[in-house]
Write a protein that holds these residues in place. Sequence first.
Motif, PDB file in Angstrom:
ATOM      1  N   GLN A 249       0.971  -1.259  -0.090  1.00  0.00           N
ATOM      2  CA  GLN A 249       0.071   0.071  -0.013  1.00  0.00           C
ATOM      3  C   GLN A 249       0.956   1.328  -0.101  1.00  0.00           C
ATOM      4  N   SER A 252       2.312   1.698  -3.388  1.00  0.00           N
ATOM      5  CA  SER A 252       1.143   2.073  -4.495  1.00  0.00           C
ATOM      6  C   SER A 252       1.215   3.833  -4.296  1.00  0.00           C
ATOM      7  N   GLU A 284      -4.879   8.772  -2.965  1.00  0.00           N
ATOM      8  CA  GLU A 284      -5.177   7.323  -2.501  1.00  0.00           C
ATOM      9  C   GLU A 284      -6.036   6.846  -1.794  1.00  0.00           C
TER      10      GLU A 284
END
Length: 319
Positions: A249, A252, A284
């Motif tokens: 995560q 990302s 995000e």
Amino acid sequence: MTQHFLLSAQARTISLKAVFTMGEDKAYETFRQMRWPETDGEAVCPRCGCVEAYEISTRRRFKCVGCHHQFSVTSGTIFASRKLSFTDLLAAIVIFVNGAKGVSALQVSRDLDVQYKTAFVLSHKLREAMAREQAGRQLNGIVEIDGGYFGGYVKPENRKEDRKDRRLKANSSGKRQCVVIMRERKGRSLPFIVRNEGDAVPFVRDCVGTLATIHADEGAGWDALHAGWDTHRINHSVLFMDKGVCTNQAESYFSRLRRAEVGTHHHIAGPYLHQYAGEMAWREDNRRVPNGTQAAMVADAVMASGVSRAWKGYWQRAA
């Protein structure tokens, strides 16, 4: 096969066509509703809090009955002293949220037919308003932590014999900064800027709950985390995930930030890196939210924010 959310109609709930066809009056009423939702758009004096005000309709201003202060719907907000129409302001917000990897000020200036300076300051005001969502945030559960270095690019010499190893600190520009992201496995993100990755540990102590589980990579700067949290490490030189332990995560987030730097903005100045980092964290966190809802969130944050001391009069002073 189930259709991806971003490709579905549910992700497209507002468009520029809808903004420009609604007209100036409806855009103005939209901002009134967002500024004073408790009174259903009826003006409230920002100075004394009086709910009784005369409306000067010819100038779209109000005069307080109690203190006789004149104000507008944007007085005391980030959009204070605005010169753009309400339609253009609403369109700017929609253009801004529609950029998956951000939107350059040059594109905003062309889409709205305004000067680059206007688009630059307006975009940064929106980023400042978006950062309100991250203020005072406390992360819990499984929290992934990682750091990435941005800025300080050193152009290589033309001749091979003149080139230096840019990985060495002695050959760096000294402008490189580290963006550290703390991200809940199923939730929110919180970025901040430090000089080196290990300098982020004090920020982790302030922003991560003591009962949280931390996932980090093999960087030596994260060794101190074992003293305060249940910390799991993953060695990326060997594998990227081990029994659920990963920093995917966080990676990302860095992917989005790097694509914004390289592909959209091409250069991010060091003093403003924290604003771009906060913007990408917001994108995000809300990547599965319809763009109409995103635009409403940004507009609400703008109307709830005070006058920007960093960007008001930016081009009129020695910044």
